[in-house]
Design an enzyme around this catalytic site. Sequence first.
Site, short mmCIF file in Angstrom:
data_model
loop_
_atom_site.label_atom_id
_atom_site.label_comp_id
_atom_site.label_asym_id
_atom_site.label_seq_id
_atom_site.Cartn_x
_atom_site.Cartn_y
_atom_site.Cartn_z
N HIS A 23 0.84 -1.21 0.00
CA HIS A 23 0.00 0.00 0.00
C HIS A 23 0.87 1.25 0.00
O HIS A 23 0.64 2.19 0.78
CB HIS A 23 -0.96 0.00 1.18
N HIS A 79 -11.36 -11.01 -4.50
CA HIS A 79 -11.03 -9.62 -4.15
C HIS A 79 -10.36 -8.99 -5.37
O HIS A 79 -9.58 -9.65 -6.06
CB HIS A 79 -10.08 -9.68 -2.94
N GLU A 81 -8.20 -6.40 -5.49
CA GLU A 81 -6.90 -5.74 -5.36
C GLU A 81 -5.87 -6.51 -6.17
O GLU A 81 -5.89 -7.75 -6.24
CB GLU A 81 -6.50 -5.59 -3.89
N ASP A 83 -2.85 -7.45 -6.03
CA ASP A 83 -1.95 -8.52 -5.57
C ASP A 83 -2.61 -9.90 -5.66
O ASP A 83 -1.92 -10.92 -5.57
CB ASP A 83 -1.43 -8.26 -4.14
N HIS A 144 -11.09 -6.68 3.37
CA HIS A 144 -11.01 -5.30 3.79
C HIS A 144 -11.45 -4.31 2.71
O HIS A 144 -11.33 -3.09 2.90
CB HIS A 144 -9.55 -5.01 4.20
N ASP A 163 -7.93 -11.93 1.99
CA ASP A 163 -7.01 -11.20 2.87
C ASP A 163 -7.21 -11.50 4.36
O ASP A 163 -6.26 -11.40 5.15
CB ASP A 163 -7.16 -9.69 2.65
N TYR A 191 -0.63 -7.32 10.78
CA TYR A 191 -1.55 -7.35 9.63
C TYR A 191 -2.93 -6.85 10.05
O TYR A 191 -3.52 -5.98 9.40
CB TYR A 191 -1.62 -8.79 9.14
N HIS A 224 -2.50 -14.49 1.95
CA HIS A 224 -1.11 -14.11 2.26
C HIS A 224 -0.62 -14.97 3.42
O HIS A 224 -1.35 -15.18 4.40
CB HIS A 224 -1.01 -12.65 2.71
FE1 FEO Z 1 -6.38 -6.42 -0.33
FE2 FEO Z 1 -3.88 -8.71 -0.35
O1 FEO Z 1 -5.03 -7.40 -1.10
#
Ligand code: FEO
Length: 408
Positions: A23, A79, A81, A83, A144, A163, A191, A224
Amino acid sequence: MPVQVADNVFWVGAIDWNRRDFHGYTYTTPRGTTYNAYLILDDEVALVDTVAPGFEEEMLERISEVVDPGRIRYLIANHGEIDHSGAIPEVLEHAPQAEVLCSRKGLESLGKYFDLPGLRSVATGDMLTLGNKTLRFIEAPMLHWPDSMFTYVEPDRLLLPNDAFGQHLATSQRFADEVNSGQLWDEAARYYANILTPFSRMVLRKLDEVARMQIEIATIAPSHGVIWRQDPGRIVEAYRRWASGQARERVLIVYETMWGSTEQLAEALAEGVMSEGVEVLVRGLPMADRTDVLGELLEAKGLLLGSSTHNQGMLLNIAAFVEDLKGLRFTGKIGAAFGSHGWAGGAVPDLEEALREAGFDVMTADLAVRWAPSAEELAKAREFGAHFAREVRRSVMEAVPPHHGFEA
Ligand code: FEO
């Protein structure tokens, strides 16, 4: 190597040993991270999530060791995002017939990131049968992002929550029971503190909702870090504790000093806290890492925030930390401010106001000291540190323990 997570379910993600920020450097990742993608083999083949840009080949090679990527029929994007969605185009090059499934909000994020004619939304309660296995979808907005979603795999009792429950931890091991538990819990707390704290109310609601669904969960495989296969209820309970603002008898002293006077106050405050037998952590900025400090704050009941005055306000690294506090909105914490100034003050009232804005219950320390602290002022700081520690202890003892739920 792909790694088996359940019967005919394989981890096919990527390990990013060198990632040091997330981020845009708001979150440091000293232990790297992983991007976890999961391949599910049945009459139909599904892939749940992908990896970050730059790791497409690593993922495709792992998939190819198990099955021809051209056989992927469904690509579940939990999700949007990047990644996790970054390799969707490469997967679709190999499997152009694959349907991409996401949450309703995912239509917005994924639809804008990529040109995906086969994008389709699913909602909580929707199911997708692959043969012997069924995928059940659970929207998880604000865990999130608004588009976040969980996928539950039956009959494997496997939850793929993207996430949620993750950690930024690059390791050759895939399971939580295989890694150093101190590092693991440190990363899980960092995290939560840095990513999920603003959404704690939604976290509690989601835990309750999943508990009401009465689905059995044997394994939690986040997107992750490592996979929780032994006693996954531990991370669920930790999330419940963190989300409900439960804290322990710990005082965090975070300060930035110009010529050492604010630092002297910080040390005197720490002595006072210690005199009451309460744990204290002293963190000078910018030497301490802000992401670490926020992780340490997660379970601290009290925060003492100090700064010298510069340009009639607080110093810049404390100002950045304060912005984090306002954005993350920790709950149930006590705070107080202190600091030093020369010809004119300003930092201490600004810090008190910032603590209020960030949702802290603010105590007045009356510790805005001119030039260097005198022996009397240092004694006063020690006294206030002891008083603050007693308030922290009282507040922790009065806190109601959270109820249990979401039996994993
Ligand atoms: Fe919200 Fe690991 O991306």
